[in-house]
Design a protein around this motif. Sequence first.
Motif, PDB file in Angstrom:
ATOM      1  N   LEU A  44       0.727  -0.940   0.000  1.00 55.39           N
ATOM      2  CA  LEU A  44       0.010   0.004   0.055  1.00 55.39           C
ATOM      3  C   LEU A  44       0.577   1.485  -0.203  1.00 55.39           C
ATOM      4  CD1 LEU A  44      -3.023  -1.294   2.078  1.00 55.39           C
ATOM      5  CD2 LEU A  44      -2.259  -1.270  -0.268  1.00 55.39           C
ATOM      6  N   SER A  45       2.269   0.407   0.353  1.00 50.49           N
ATOM      7  CA  SER A  45       2.448   2.040   0.444  1.00 50.49           C
ATOM      8  C   SER A  45       3.880   2.822  -1.031  1.00 50.49           C
ATOM      9  CB  SER A  45       4.454   2.017   0.773  1.00 50.49           C
ATOM     10  OG  SER A  45       5.104   0.462   1.061  1.00 50.49           O
ATOM     11  N   HIS A  46       2.843   1.795  -2.006  1.00 49.56           N
ATOM     12  CA  HIS A  46       2.995   2.359  -4.098  1.00 49.56           C
ATOM     13  C   HIS A  46       2.221   3.090  -3.817  1.00 49.56           C
ATOM     14  CE1 HIS A  46       7.075  -0.080  -3.943  1.00 49.56           C
ATOM     15  NE2 HIS A  46       6.294  -0.671  -2.978  1.00 49.56           N
ATOM     16  N   SER A  47       0.856   3.065  -2.849  1.00 52.82           N
ATOM     17  CA  SER A  47      -0.336   3.749  -3.829  1.00 52.82           C
ATOM     18  C   SER A  47       0.558   5.327  -3.287  1.00 52.82           C
ATOM     19  CB  SER A  47      -1.214   4.145  -2.774  1.00 52.82           C
ATOM     20  OG  SER A  47      -1.133   4.866  -1.208  1.00 52.82           O
TER      21      SER A  47
ATOM     22  N   HIS B 107       1.052  -4.941  -8.699  1.00 59.81           N
ATOM     23  CA  HIS B 107       2.451  -5.646  -7.093  1.00 59.81           C
ATOM     24  C   HIS B 107       1.236  -7.018  -6.668  1.00 59.81           C
ATOM     25  CE1 HIS B 107       4.629  -1.831  -7.296  1.00 59.81           C
ATOM     26  NE2 HIS B 107       3.341  -0.758  -7.212  1.00 59.81           N
ATOM     27  N   PHE B 108      -0.018  -6.727  -6.776  1.00 58.45           N
ATOM     28  CA  PHE B 108      -1.016  -8.288  -6.522  1.00 58.45           C
ATOM     29  C   PHE B 108      -0.741  -8.890  -7.835  1.00 58.45           C
ATOM     30  CE2 PHE B 108      -1.703  -3.353  -4.856  1.00 58.45           C
ATOM     31  CZ  PHE B 108      -2.514  -3.880  -3.761  1.00 58.45           C
ATOM     32  N   GLN B 109      -0.459  -9.705  -8.292  1.00 56.06           N
ATOM     33  CA  GLN B 109      -0.738 -10.004  -9.641  1.00 56.06           C
ATOM     34  C   GLN B 109      -0.204 -11.399  -8.453  1.00 56.06           C
ATOM     35  OE1 GLN B 109       0.424  -9.603 -13.569  1.00 56.06           O
ATOM     36  NE2 GLN B 109      -0.079 -12.219 -13.266  1.00 56.06           N
ATOM     37  N   LYS B 110       0.555 -11.796  -7.914  1.00 55.71           N
ATOM     38  CA  LYS B 110       0.807 -13.558  -7.161  1.00 55.71           C
ATOM     39  C   LYS B 110      -0.184 -13.524  -5.896  1.00 55.71           C
ATOM     40  CE  LYS B 110       5.442 -13.675  -8.278  1.00 55.71           C
ATOM     41  NZ  LYS B 110       7.138 -13.722  -7.991  1.00 55.71           N
TER      42      LYS B 110
ATOM     43  N   PHE C 245      -9.114   1.780  -3.714  1.00 57.00           N
ATOM     44  CA  PHE C 245      -7.724   2.331  -4.434  1.00 57.00           C
ATOM     45  C   PHE C 245      -8.388   2.166  -6.152  1.00 57.00           C
ATOM     46  CE2 PHE C 245      -5.833   0.224  -1.459  1.00 57.00           C
ATOM     47  CZ  PHE C 245      -4.839   1.314  -1.134  1.00 57.00           C
ATOM     48  N   HIS C 246      -7.992   2.951  -7.228  1.00 55.48           N
ATOM     49  CA  HIS C 246      -8.138   2.800  -8.081  1.00 55.48           C
ATOM     50  C   HIS C 246      -6.853   1.884  -8.891  1.00 55.48           C
ATOM     51  CE1 HIS C 246     -11.629   6.678  -8.966  1.00 55.48           C
ATOM     52  NE2 HIS C 246     -10.660   6.611  -8.020  1.00 55.48           N
ATOM     53  N   VAL C 247      -7.382   2.011 -10.002  1.00 55.57           N
ATOM     54  CA  VAL C 247      -6.672   0.403 -11.379  1.00 55.57           C
ATOM     55  C   VAL C 247      -6.333   0.285 -12.721  1.00 55.57           C
ATOM     56  CG1 VAL C 247      -5.654  -0.802  -9.009  1.00 55.57           C
ATOM     57  CG2 VAL C 247      -7.712  -1.449 -11.065  1.00 55.57           C
ATOM     58  N   GLY C 248      -5.372   0.751 -13.151  1.00 51.00           N
ATOM     59  CA  GLY C 248      -5.558   1.042 -14.441  1.00 51.00           C
ATOM     60  C   GLY C 248      -5.350   2.660 -15.060  1.00 51.00           C
ATOM     61  N   ASN C 249      -5.176   2.288 -15.916  1.00 52.12           N
ATOM     62  CA  ASN C 249      -4.576   3.589 -16.762  1.00 52.12           C
ATOM     63  C   ASN C 249      -5.712   5.020 -16.581  1.00 52.12           C
ATOM     64  OD1 ASN C 249      -1.805   2.170 -17.560  1.00 52.12           O
ATOM     65  ND2 ASN C 249      -2.864   1.994 -19.273  1.00 52.12           N
ATOM     66  N   HIS C 250      -6.815   4.337 -16.720  1.00 45.87           N
ATOM     67  CA  HIS C 250      -8.211   5.583 -16.051  1.00 45.87           C
ATOM     68  C   HIS C 250      -8.704   4.577 -15.369  1.00 45.87           C
ATOM     69  CE1 HIS C 250      -9.379   2.527 -19.111  1.00 45.87           C
ATOM     70  NE2 HIS C 250     -11.020   2.539 -18.606  1.00 45.87           N
ATOM     71  N   ILE C 251      -9.815   5.973 -14.895  1.00 49.37           N
ATOM     72  CA  ILE C 251     -10.666   5.537 -14.151  1.00 49.37           C
ATOM     73  C   ILE C 251     -12.052   4.338 -14.284  1.00 49.37           C
ATOM     74  CG2 ILE C 251     -12.702   6.172 -11.980  1.00 49.37           C
ATOM     75  CD1 ILE C 251     -11.427   8.503 -11.547  1.00 49.37           C
ATOM     76  N   HIS C 252     -11.833   3.193 -14.379  1.00 50.79           N
ATOM     77  CA  HIS C 252     -12.967   2.257 -14.451  1.00 50.79           C
ATOM     78  C   HIS C 252     -14.479   2.856 -13.827  1.00 50.79           C
ATOM     79  CE1 HIS C 252     -10.252  -0.217 -16.979  1.00 50.79           C
ATOM     80  NE2 HIS C 252      -9.596   0.256 -16.115  1.00 50.79           N
ATOM     81  N   THR C 253     -14.766   2.882 -14.674  1.00 50.16           N
ATOM     82  CA  THR C 253     -17.018   2.646 -14.493  1.00 50.16           C
ATOM     83  C   THR C 253     -17.355   1.718 -13.941  1.00 50.16           C
ATOM     84  OG1 THR C 253     -17.302   4.207 -16.091  1.00 50.16           O
ATOM     85  CG2 THR C 253     -16.734   5.438 -13.749  1.00 50.16           C
TER      86      THR C 253
END
Length: 302
Positions: free
Chosen positions: A176-179, A194-197, A266-274
């Motif tokens: 979470l420190s990478h947010s 970061h959560f791939q595994k 958290f938001h993830v991805g290259n844009h905010i998914h809605t």
Amino acid sequence: MNLKEQQYICTLADTESMTEAAKKLGISQPALSLFVSNLEKSLGVKLFERVGKRLILTYVGELYTEKARQMLNLKALFDAELPGIIKGYKGRLRIGMQSFRSPHITPILLKKFKNDYPNVEIVLHEGNYRYLESLLLDNQIDLFFCNCPNQNQKIQYISLRREPILLATPPNHPKLSHSQRVTGSKYPWIDLGHFQKEQFILPYEGQSLRASVNQILDDTGIKPAKLFCVRSIGTSLRMTAEGMGISFCNESYTTYFDFNKKPAFFHVGNHIHTTEFVAAYGKGRTLPGYATHLINIIRDIL
């Protein structure tokens, strides 16, 4: 609803006189006599027999008038209800509600709606998007409310709310420190890689949220190494809070639960998914005024 035939025969049975019945019905005696004669010919049996000056029902005539009076009573009931239906304060509305949202929307919705339209019957169906869509297309419901992963050309949609889809992680996860802060949003952004595994706790295929999550995974190029499926979003979020993996939810879902431990979002991805929460009904159909009122109540609740 025209029950002239039944009205004529029942009036004649009541008066036992062609002349008196014609007066009550507002027609001429010869016209009524011809009508009865033609009806008896079409039935192939006499409904009346003359005893002196009286017209008395035959056995078949008694059966006929018994059923005819039932039909006339039903017509009277229909005629009494019709004005309320036409004016829009009486009717029936068959609605579908997304199962997960229903406990948080339906009780408030029905209480408010019944205060405004006490004579409109509500029939409720609950289920996921595919189930509710099938009910609508089969004309078993009038409209439904659900997150909409894709649109059907036979259905009309009214957008009620668009909201972000969030990643949920255990509250003390070391990554979470990478947010990073996102301008204009109360939720930070984090790289899903970061959560791939980690174990991904996802809805089953066919649930509306799963379609949105699949899009996020495709956009980010993430292929979960470990996958665990549940139908309840509440279950997935509580499993996440206990450190058993990561999950996803719509923003509004973050307020639906009382957590002993609350996940981080958290938001993830290259844009905010809605995702979009919609009211859906058959294309080309006209909704009654009370249905529009119900839609507006849900819009206010959201």
